[in-house]
Design an enzyme around this catalytic site. Structure first.
Site, mmCIF file in Angstrom:
data_model
loop_
_atom_site.group_PDB
_atom_site.id
_atom_site.type_symbol
_atom_site.label_atom_id
_atom_site.label_comp_id
_atom_site.label_asym_id
_atom_site.label_seq_id
_atom_site.Cartn_x
_atom_site.Cartn_y
_atom_site.Cartn_z
ATOM 1 N N ILE A 12 14.208 38.348 12.070
ATOM 2 C CA ILE A 12 15.049 39.150 11.235
ATOM 3 C C ILE A 12 14.064 40.331 11.671
ATOM 4 C CG2 ILE A 12 16.773 39.891 9.730
ATOM 5 C CD1 ILE A 12 16.289 36.271 9.258
ATOM 6 N N ASN A 32 1.855 39.820 9.101
ATOM 7 C CA ASN A 32 0.290 39.062 9.420
ATOM 8 C C ASN A 32 -0.068 38.368 10.507
ATOM 9 O OD1 ASN A 32 1.631 36.869 8.754
ATOM 10 N ND2 ASN A 32 -0.147 36.421 6.756
ATOM 11 N N SER A 124 19.083 34.571 0.480
ATOM 12 C CA SER A 124 19.698 33.229 1.795
ATOM 13 C C SER A 124 20.704 32.718 1.156
ATOM 14 C CB SER A 124 18.339 32.977 2.171
ATOM 15 O OG SER A 124 19.276 31.676 2.462
ATOM 16 N N TYR A 148 12.373 26.278 -0.656
ATOM 17 C CA TYR A 148 12.834 27.137 -0.327
ATOM 18 C C TYR A 148 13.764 28.003 -0.895
ATOM 19 C CZ TYR A 148 14.450 30.658 3.372
ATOM 20 O OH TYR A 148 15.125 31.844 3.897
ATOM 21 N N LYS A 152 13.989 31.475 -3.118
ATOM 22 C CA LYS A 152 14.714 32.935 -2.943
ATOM 23 C C LYS A 152 16.053 33.620 -4.462
ATOM 24 C CE LYS A 152 14.124 33.965 1.328
ATOM 25 N NZ LYS A 152 13.834 35.176 1.259
ATOM 26 N N ASN A 197 12.107 25.472 13.340
ATOM 27 C CA ASN A 197 12.768 24.956 12.330
ATOM 28 C C ASN A 197 14.409 25.217 12.219
ATOM 29 O OD1 ASN A 197 10.222 23.447 10.459
ATOM 30 N ND2 ASN A 197 10.256 25.768 10.619
ATOM 31 N N GLY A 293 17.461 17.895 1.369
ATOM 32 C CA GLY A 293 17.520 19.419 0.710
ATOM 33 C C GLY A 293 18.828 19.855 1.799
#
Length: 337
Positions: A12, A32, A124, A148, A152, A197, A293
């Site tokens: 993105i 990184n 998200s 995750y 957010k 993923n 999840g």
């Protein structure tokens, strides 16, 4: 205006760098390279006919962040640097909280010391948890179903508090749904390291012969064909949404949120069928148990972005699968050929 783009070598972030440059801004990439390739820089140069500045650094390295903000006279930050796999986050929650939450606090601390007061945050739709109603608008209650998603949620709260503490600060959290597609040139796309993923690169790698079949996690959801429904948004539309948000609000302050999505949901099987048509190959798949999840359905009400930002997704699912296939067939192994 110089804008620091953390995670700017990623999927993105890199497409947003192109959109920023096209809009007259100067993106400075900070990454990184943990889930991206240095070769992205060359692809960006070819597409834009411009050499983008790049600083290799970690989001938790406050000294390097401060130096970069000062050396490049940064005026705003687009913050994409994040670990982003739902399943992995349930297995390695501390790693996710350290990178996504602590890393953002480190970034904001460096920004505060360097008097940088504007940030666009890559949030998200996971902050909505299991939807209470569809389509989801920005007033939907905030929660999460996995670490995750919680990172957010936490960062959005931190940004809100950061803005309340200084009335000059601006934070825009863009809650986007499922990015897909690639640059129409076929020179830039999603190139995850290891097993993807996200659904679209997994399908495209299967179509190109890298993988034997697509694992579909769950076929017993309460959806039209039993597979999960998601709102897929073309990466070019998503990148334009970031630029629209900043361009609209760069003279404003406060904490703002916008959904970026198409408002239409597709099942996993529908995406596989669309991709098969784009690639002209049969894509094998197997059903597997649901992932921890995951939720059944998720799609956006993005009318606020259209009303306030003048932004609306323009590209359809065929453009997403066509552009992804163009990228994947040019670079079967991503940029590591």
């Amino acid at each position: 205006m110089n804008i620091l783009v953390t995670g700017g070598m990623g999927y993105i972030g890199s497409h947003t760098c192109l959109a920023l440059y096209k809009a007259g801004f100067t993106p400075i990439i900070y990454d990184n390279l943990s889930n991206s390739s240095i070769k992205v820089l060359e692809q960006l140069k070819i597409i834009a006919n411009h050499t983008f500045e790049f600083v290799e650094g970690d989001i938790n390295d406050r000294d390097k962040l401060e130096a970069t903000l000062n050396d490049y006279n940064i005026k705003a930050v687009f913050h994409f640097a994040s670990l982003k796999a739902v399943g992995e986050s349930t297995e390695q929650p501390l790693r996710y909280y350290d990178n996504n939450v602590s890393g953002t606090v480190t970034l904001l601390t460096a920004m505060q010391k360097s008097a940088v007061k504007q940030i666009i945050f890559s949030s998200s739709a996971t902050v909505y948890g299991d939807p209470q109603y569809l389509p989801i608008d920005e007033k939907h209650p905030i929660t999460a179903t996995n670490p995750y998603g919680w990172t957010k949620v936490m960062v959005e709260q931190i940004l809100n508090d950061w803005c309340l503490a200084n009335e000059q600060n601006l934070a825009i959290a863009l809650r986007y749904f499922n990015p897909a597609g690639a640059h129409p040139s076929g020179l830039l796309g999603e190139s995850p390291t290891g097993i993807p993923n996200n659904l679209m690169p997994y399908i495209s790698q299967t179509a190109v012969g890298q993988r034997e079949f697509v694992n579909i996690f769950g076929n017993d959801y309460d959806t039209q064909d039993g597979t999960g429904v998601r709102d897929y948004i073309h990466i070019m539309d998503l990148a334009e949404g970031h630029v629209a948000a900043f361009s609209t609000h760069q003279k404003d302050s406060g904490s703002l949120v916008y959904n970026l999505g198409t408002g239409k949901g597709y099942t996993v099987l529908e995406i596989i069928t669309a991709f098969s048509s784009s690639a002209n190959v049969e894509i094998n798949y197997k059903f597997a148990p649901r992932r921890a999840g995951d939720i059944a359905s998720n799609f956006a009400n993005a009318s606020l972005a259209q009303e306030k930002l003048g932004w609306k997704a323009k590209l359809n699912i065929k453009a997403m699968t066509d552009d992804t296939w163009r990228w994947q067939s040019k670079y079967p192994n991503g940029l590591e050929d």
